[in-house]
Write an enzyme that holds these catalytic residues in place. Structure first.
Site, mmCIF file in Angstrom:
data_model
loop_
_atom_site.group_PDB
_atom_site.id
_atom_site.type_symbol
_atom_site.label_atom_id
_atom_site.label_comp_id
_atom_site.label_asym_id
_atom_site.label_seq_id
_atom_site.Cartn_x
_atom_site.Cartn_y
_atom_site.Cartn_z
ATOM 1 N N ALA A 110 -30.182 -23.554 -30.814
ATOM 2 C CA ALA A 110 -29.209 -22.478 -30.595
ATOM 3 C C ALA A 110 -29.972 -21.183 -30.299
ATOM 4 O O ALA A 110 -31.172 -21.081 -30.567
ATOM 5 C CB ALA A 110 -28.301 -22.295 -31.808
ATOM 6 N N PHE A 111 -29.257 -20.203 -29.770
ATOM 7 C CA PHE A 111 -29.922 -18.960 -29.336
ATOM 8 C C PHE A 111 -30.580 -18.214 -30.498
ATOM 9 O O PHE A 111 -31.451 -17.378 -30.281
ATOM 10 C CB PHE A 111 -28.931 -18.045 -28.604
ATOM 11 C CG PHE A 111 -27.973 -17.288 -29.480
ATOM 12 C CD1 PHE A 111 -26.793 -17.863 -29.913
ATOM 13 C CD2 PHE A 111 -28.241 -15.987 -29.856
ATOM 14 C CE1 PHE A 111 -25.899 -17.166 -30.709
ATOM 15 C CE2 PHE A 111 -27.353 -15.269 -30.648
ATOM 16 C CZ PHE A 111 -26.183 -15.860 -31.084
ATOM 17 N N LYS A 112 -30.180 -18.544 -31.717
ATOM 18 C CA LYS A 112 -30.738 -17.836 -32.880
ATOM 19 C C LYS A 112 -32.249 -17.998 -32.975
ATOM 20 O O LYS A 112 -32.930 -17.154 -33.545
ATOM 21 C CB LYS A 112 -30.118 -18.360 -34.169
ATOM 22 C CG LYS A 112 -28.623 -18.464 -34.166
ATOM 23 C CD LYS A 112 -27.964 -17.127 -34.284
ATOM 24 C CE LYS A 112 -26.448 -17.283 -34.268
ATOM 25 N NZ LYS A 112 -25.743 -16.072 -34.584
ATOM 26 N N ASP A 113 -32.765 -19.121 -32.426
ATOM 27 C CA ASP A 113 -34.212 -19.361 -32.508
ATOM 28 C C ASP A 113 -35.006 -18.269 -31.788
ATOM 29 O O ASP A 113 -36.154 -17.995 -32.153
ATOM 30 C CB ASP A 113 -34.560 -20.721 -31.879
ATOM 31 C CG ASP A 113 -34.051 -21.899 -32.706
ATOM 32 O OD1 ASP A 113 -34.123 -21.828 -33.946
ATOM 33 O OD2 ASP A 113 -33.580 -22.881 -32.109
ATOM 34 N N MET A 116 -35.278 -15.566 -34.433
ATOM 35 C CA MET A 116 -35.742 -15.982 -35.757
ATOM 36 C C MET A 116 -37.200 -16.426 -35.724
ATOM 37 O O MET A 116 -37.954 -16.155 -36.658
ATOM 38 C CB MET A 116 -34.845 -17.110 -36.252
ATOM 39 C CG MET A 116 -34.491 -17.003 -37.682
ATOM 40 S SD MET A 116 -33.590 -15.516 -38.136
ATOM 41 C CE MET A 116 -31.917 -16.040 -37.972
#
Ligand SMILES: Cc1ncc(COP(=O)(O)O)c(C=O)c1O
Ligand SMILES: N[C@@H](CCOP(=O)(O)O)C(=O)O
Length: 467
Positions: A110-113, A116
């Site tokens: 997901a784009f959160k990587d 993060m």
């Protein structure tokens, strides 16, 4: 470069201060005191560089003296070297003027990587230098939690506690979190919604003693470093498709208003962005806010795009701060009234300021599934339900004349994170990549808790004591 709280009652901090604090002590969100600038020529030059180098260039505008350039570049190379696509953020053309920006090739799909993975490295470096530890608390509707755990599980100076709404994330999302069994990781399933999880996180930050005792930090998009890292792909996507200084639209599936606010930040930094499309699912508070000024939570409805099942969007505060010309007192009054009245009517002047940059669209469940099916028929590719919300909104906003010219829709998650919705729409089962092929065989570990601040505090104190 320094960072000020939207609410104006906390001292300004440098980048490292904002990174480690997460939320400002006065309950506000940190913002850069002024927008750093990049000319379109600078932005175009980013397109010539590998993603990690472009990221280091953009991030250096935010980090200032906190991280030297060669260290920052080593961090971005390391962070994005683990992605499973050569381009890191591939752009796929799906129509004459339509593109999808694939942001799901990181370790948790997901784009959160994108943010993060770099935050984990920044925490490591800052905490080692200060000889300090941190207890990170995160609220998740499914994706932030997995990305945070993956990025932080090996950080010897960080404990990470993730709150997710029990039964309201997909099985794949839950297992990506709960199958990471590590001494510094705790998963807590909350009997409530994502909004309850997020409210608990904010209330923990309001308890100064607790914050100091456990050395509390946050990695939700309240943390400015998250948004700084998320601005990068707006620049690289623009550079890949714009002719000259051509302005490009971005449509962003939206829940906590972080990703689309990163697009707004890129625009304020000088990137030629025409319009930012806010794509909401059936939890349409942001669409109601932008289309008619009604920012009133209406109770969360579970949808096929569960990561966007959010009512109170943290980063809307940042937008209101901007729309109020950074008037701290006006913003504080708005937020206090919102907390008291459990809703707000946005005044006409503020709404006009917001609409200079944003349009919005709400996408129903039927439209979401129809778009997954339509996209598969048209292109042969599967998209996840969050991306489908974005694409459905982009198509409708173009038909209604709100978007003209090149438009990039952010594809925020891999379809295999949401197999049920994809199967229902297309009859096809999206495969998880090989590195997750044993996900359903891995043991899980989590505790359950009521949606109470005290319950969470005691779990954290029992697990990690004073950090
Ligand atoms: C897959 C996915 N798409 C979209 C969103 C919405 O992003 P934001 O909360 O930054 O608006 C989220 C969660 O935040 C998500 O996990
Ligand atoms: N959709 C998110 C919700 C939290 O958003 P964040 O960007 O503020 O961390 C999730 O998947 O957890």
């Amino acid at each position: 470069m320094h960072y000020i709280s939207t609410r104006g009652r906390s001292a300004a901090v440098d980048f490292e201060g904002a990174l480690l604090a997460g939320l400002a002590p006065d309950g506000g969100l940190y913002m850069p005191n002024a927008w750093p600038q990049l000319s379109p020529a600078d932005a175009r030059a980013l397109g010539e560089k590998p993603y990690a180098e472009a990221a280091a260039s953009v991030l250096s505008l935010f980090t200032g003296d906190a991280i030297d350039q060669s260290t920052l570049l080593a961090m971005t190379k390391d962070a994005y070297g683990g992605f499973h696509a050569d381009d890191v953020a591939p752009l796929v053309q799906v129509g004459d003027d339509d593109y999808i920006l694939e942001l799901f090739h990181g370790p948790t799909l997901a784009f959160k990587d994108f943010a993060m993975q770099i935050l984990g490295r920044m925490f490591d470096a800052a905490l080692a230098r200060r000889d300090e530890h941190l207890t990170i608390i995160a609220a998740t509707s499914g994706d932030t939690g997995a990305a945070a755990i993956d990025a932080l599980k090996a950080c010897s100076r960080v404990n990470v506690v993730v709150l997710h709404p029990e039964g309201r994330v997909s099985d794949v999302q839950r297992r990506m979190m709960t199958s990471v069994i590590a001494p510094n990781v705790r998963n807590i399933a909350i009997d409530g919604s994502f909004d309850d999880c997020q409210a608990i996180v904010k209330s923990l930050f309001a308890d100064e003693k607790f914050v100091n005792d456990v050395k509390l930090g946050g990695v939700n998009s309240i943390n400015w470093a998250r948004l700084a890292a998320q601005t990068v792909y707006y620049f690289t996507a623009w550079a890949a498709i714009a002719d000259g200084d051509e302005a490009v639209n971005f449509v962003v599936p939206t829940g906590n208003f972080g990703d689309v606010f990163a697009g707004y930040a890129a625009k304020r930094m000088g990137l030629p962005v025409a319009t930012l499309g806010v794509a909401a699912n059936a939890n349409d508070i942001l669409h109601r806010a932008i289309s008619n000024g009604d920012y009133t939570p209406a109770g969360v409805r579970p949808t096929a795009s569960p990561s966007m099942d959010i009512q109170v969007a943290s980063n809307f505060e940042r937008l209101l701060f901007e729309a109020k010309n950074r008037d701290h007192d006006a913003l504080r009054e708005i937020m206090e009234n919102f907390a008291r009245d459990k809703g707000m009517k946005i005044d006409d002047q503020t709404l006009a300021a917001i609409r200079k940059d944003f349009v919005s669209c709400a996408v129903s469940e039927a439209q979401t599934l129809a778009e997954i099916a339509r996209h598969e028929k048209a292109t042969g590719a599967l998209i996840d339900p969050h991306t489908a919300v974005g694409r459905s909104a982009a198509i409708r906003l173009r038909e209604d004349g709100h978007l003209k010219g090149k438009t990039v829709t952010l594809s925020t998650a891999h379809p295999a994170k949401f197999p049920d919705a994809v199967k229902e729409a297309t009859g096809k089962n999206p495969d998880l990549p090989d590195f997750f092929s044993d996900l359903f065989d891995r043991p899980e570990e989590m505790v359950k808790a009521t949606a109470s601040e005290d319950a969470i505090k005691s779990i954290i104190r029992d697990a990690f004591g004073t950090a």
